[in-house]
Design a protein around this motif. Structure first.
Motif, short mmCIF file in Angstrom:
data_model
loop_
_atom_site.label_atom_id
_atom_site.label_comp_id
_atom_site.label_asym_id
_atom_site.label_seq_id
_atom_site.Cartn_x
_atom_site.Cartn_y
_atom_site.Cartn_z
N PHE A 195 14.66 32.85 -4.25
CA PHE A 195 13.72 31.74 -4.26
C PHE A 195 13.54 31.20 -5.69
O PHE A 195 13.64 30.00 -5.93
N LEU A 196 13.33 32.11 -6.63
CA LEU A 196 13.14 31.70 -8.03
C LEU A 196 14.38 31.00 -8.55
O LEU A 196 14.31 29.99 -9.24
N LEU B 244 16.50 29.26 -6.93
CA LEU B 244 16.59 27.90 -6.39
C LEU B 244 15.56 26.98 -7.03
O LEU B 244 15.81 25.80 -7.24
N ILE B 245 14.37 27.51 -7.33
CA ILE B 245 13.34 26.67 -7.93
C ILE B 245 13.76 26.23 -9.32
O ILE B 245 13.60 25.07 -9.71
N PHE B 246 14.33 27.18 -10.09
CA PHE B 246 14.67 26.83 -11.47
C PHE B 246 16.01 26.14 -11.59
O PHE B 246 16.28 25.44 -12.54
N TRP B 247 16.87 26.35 -10.61
CA TRP B 247 18.16 25.66 -10.61
C TRP B 247 18.13 24.66 -9.46
O TRP B 247 18.60 24.94 -8.39
N ARG B 248 17.51 23.51 -9.72
CA ARG B 248 17.42 22.52 -8.65
C ARG B 248 18.76 21.90 -8.42
O ARG B 248 19.34 21.33 -9.34
N VAL C 180 9.24 31.40 2.97
CA VAL C 180 10.26 31.10 1.98
C VAL C 180 11.56 30.59 2.59
O VAL C 180 12.22 29.73 2.00
N HIS D 217 11.44 26.94 2.66
CA HIS D 217 11.46 26.32 1.34
C HIS D 217 12.87 26.32 0.75
O HIS D 217 13.30 25.35 0.12
N ILE D 218 13.59 27.41 0.96
CA ILE D 218 14.97 27.47 0.47
C ILE D 218 15.79 26.39 1.18
O ILE D 218 16.55 25.65 0.55
N LEU E 92 14.93 23.00 -0.26
CA LEU E 92 15.52 22.78 -1.58
C LEU E 92 17.00 22.46 -1.47
O LEU E 92 17.54 21.66 -2.23
#
Lengths: 358, 271
Positions: free
Chosen positions: A346-347, A349-353, A288, A291-292, A295
């Motif tokens: 993580f979530l 960042l995924i939902f707040w691109r 992760v 991935h962070i 992003l």
């Protein structure tokens, strides 16, 4: 042909270049911000713990040790600081290992543990704990780490060898790695099955992943390893970025992809094996952290690699602090906490691109 | 420079994949600087294999000489200074923007002896985007592009390296009609301007005939026909190689008019 000579830079091109430079400056700012956050998390980790020490006391411990009692000094110098440093270093090492692995295997699900590094390390530790393998002049607790390290490194080298024999592509490397995971897990289960009650307990605790084994000695070792490996990663950053454009294309651009992949996996195995050897299995960070970072900053590896170092260190540091307060009076193994702390970040960042940063 | 042989010569080239030989000792007419040659042929004729071999990406024996220098057996980095290969696709899910990807192509390894300065490098990346007509996409993420746009970015990446030999593997397959023609014209112009040797894999024979100086028609790993478009694309070769009946005529502007009529024999193409 639109009539412009090659030397002219049109207004549109000039504005594109300006936008590109703004983007680079913004990324440097994000990197600086991550560094500051790491420092803040480090301090938070230092002041968190069962024996309530304030920031003032902590600073006193660092600057004027005479003002504190001997137990307080011991807590600061023998527990808090090595733990907190270990958290930063392990997080950074696993995250850097993860990002390199994801790039060279062209697989977003890759992490240092995908290819059996942690399973092999567990097997090595299990052998040392259960069989009581020892070497002259090597203390027992180092023997476990050393054996874990050797097995982890050995498994990656074995994997490389198998891959070379078949001239295999990345998919095959991943498949072979997954096969190694199962082999080592089975071997660990076998060792557990035949081991004594006491050894079994020690083994289970070892594999949980805990910072409680942090000492100045192993903090120094991991620090030196990270310092030694990181420059080579950074030197490869341009080639790693080009590899993202496709293997054939990168090769046609003159990049020796087989060599790049081999050297990268070698770095990954050294980083992951050293980390796992000292703190046991800590999953999630290596998956992760990168991935962070991606992003936030995209895949120009000049920024992605340092960003991954910081995001890994940050998550691990926060997890370390959380591990001391989640259950009052109990120091949870940090391996349990990393996912609990990391997933919300993580979530988010995924939902707040963040815009279209890349 | 003028007395240097700046042609690309391919002779007795054998290549293939591990344990599977695809091409056996093929020789091709010399490719001249500034010329665009189309590689045509049915599926699995060996077009991409030949391209990859000419880029130094496959193990090969025989001879590939550029400017009098033998390339077979040389390390990849030496090929890469002269030859650039554009594969059929860009990988999915890459978090780079268009300009970054072109800069990265330039940065991968220096084309000349010295690496250009960063600012010069960024400038030439922008110039290529302008030339290909996608400067407005420069700051877009590759993930947000359509298939056709990705193909144009892919082209920009290889053009940026300014190779002596440019190998394009189906560069217009995802493009609309207008962009197909724009890309072909751009490639043609750049070949002339830079004295570049361009080999291009195409499926559309009309486009191949219209924009190529030469044609190499492949079939089952061998060379079926070579020459100018009018020499190589005939109703006889189309029948033999593609298994179709077609009429090929030379119309007013000296261009070939190819009309495909029907499949000759259902089994022929798949035999």
């Amino acid at each position: 042909m639109d009539g412009t000579t090659v030397k002219d830079v049109s207004a549109e091109s000039a504005s594109v270049l300006a936008a590109y430079r703004r983007m680079v400056a913004w990324r440097i700012a994000i990197l600086a911000g991550l560094a500051v956050l790491c420092l803040a998390a480090f301090v938070l980790d230092l002041v968190t713990g069962p024996s309530a020490l304030t920031l003032d006391q902590l600073l006193a411990g660092l600057l004027s040790p005479d003002d504190l009692t001997a137990p307080q000094l011991a807590i600061i110098w023998q527990v808090r600081i090595p733990y907190a440093l270990m958290a930063l270093l392990v997080g950074a090492a696993l995250s850097l290992a993860g990002v390199e692995m994801q790039t060279v295997l062209n697989n977003p699900l890759a992490s240092p543990f995908t290819l059996g590094v942690s399973s092999a390390a567990s097997f090595g530790a299990a052998l040392a704990i259960v069989m009581g393998i020892s070497l002259p002049f090597v203390p027992m607790d180092w023997m476990v780490s050393l054996n874990a390290f050797l097995c982890a490194l050995g498994s990656v080298l074995l994997l490389q060898l198998l891959a070379r024999l078949r001239d295999a592509g990345v998919e095959t490397v991943v498949l072979l790695g997954i096969a190694l995971v199962f082999v080592f897990n089975a071997l660990v289960a076998f060792v557990q099955f035949v081991s004594s009650q006491a050894a079994l307990q020690q083994l289970v605790f070892w594999s949980m992943g805990s910072l409680s084994r942090a000492t100045w000695a192993n903090v120094t070792v991991l620090g030196v390893v990270l310092l030694a490996v990181t420059p080579f990663s950074f030197l490869a950053s341009g080639r790693l970025t080009s590899l993202r454009l496709g293997e054939d294309r990168a090769r046609s651009f003159g990049i020796n992809v087989a060599r790049l992949r081999f050297m990268s996996l070698l770095r990954v195995s050294v980083l992951a094996a050293t980390s796992v050897a000292f703190v046991g299995t800590i999953g999630f960070i290596g998956l992760v952290g990168p991935h962070i970072a991606r992003l936030l900053l995209g895949e120009d590896h000049r920024f992605l690699l340092p960003a991954s170092l910081f995001t890994g260190a940050l998550i691990m540091s926060l997890a370390s602090a959380a591990s001391k307060v989640l259950v009052p009076g109990v120091l949870l193994p940090v391996g349990i906490v990393t996912a609990i702390v990391g997933v919300p970040v993580f979530l988010f960042l995924i939902f707040w691109r963040p815009g279209r940063s890349a | 420079m003028s007395d240097v042989d700046d042609r690309l010569r391919v002779s007795r080239l054998s290549t293939g994949y591990r344990g599977r030989r695809i091409m056996q000792e093929i020789s091709l007419p010399a490719f001249h600087a500034g010329d665009v040659t189309s590689l045509v042929g049915p599926n699995a004729a060996g077009k991409s294999t030949l391209m990859r071999a000419l880029a130094g990406l496959l193990p090969a024996t025989g001879s590939v000489r550029l400017q009098g220098r033998e390339l077979i057996g040389r390390p990849l980095v030496e090929w890469s200074r002269r030859v650039t290969y554009m594969p059929q696709s860009l990988p999915q899910g890459v978090a780079l923007n268009v300009l970054e990807s072109v800069i990265s192509a330039l940065r991968a390894s220096p084309m000349g002896a010295t690496a250009p300065q960063r600012a010069a490098l960024e400038r030439s990346a922008v110039e290529v985007l302008e030339r290909v007509g996608i400067i407005h996409l420069a700051m877009e993420s590759l993930q947000h592009l359509s298939g056709g746009q990705r193909q144009l970015v892919s082209l920009a990446q290889v053009l940026a390296r300014e190779p002596r030999v440019l190998l394009l593997d189906e560069p217009i397959s995802a493009l609309d009609l207008q962009y197909q023609l724009r890309v072909m014209r751009l490639v043609h112009e750049l070949a002339r301007e830079r004295g570049m040797i361009v080999l291009i894999v195409l499926h559309d024979l009309s486009i191949a005939a219209r924009w190529s100086d030469g044609i190499v028609m492949l079939s089952r790993g061998g060379v079926a026909a070579t020459g100018t478009p009018a020499e190589a694309i005939t109703s006889e070769t189309l029948a033999r190689v593609y298994g179709v009946s077609a009429s090929v005529e030379c119309c007013a502007k000296g261009r070939l008019q190819i009309t495909i009529e029907d499949v000759l024999d259902d089994d022929a193409a798949f035999r």
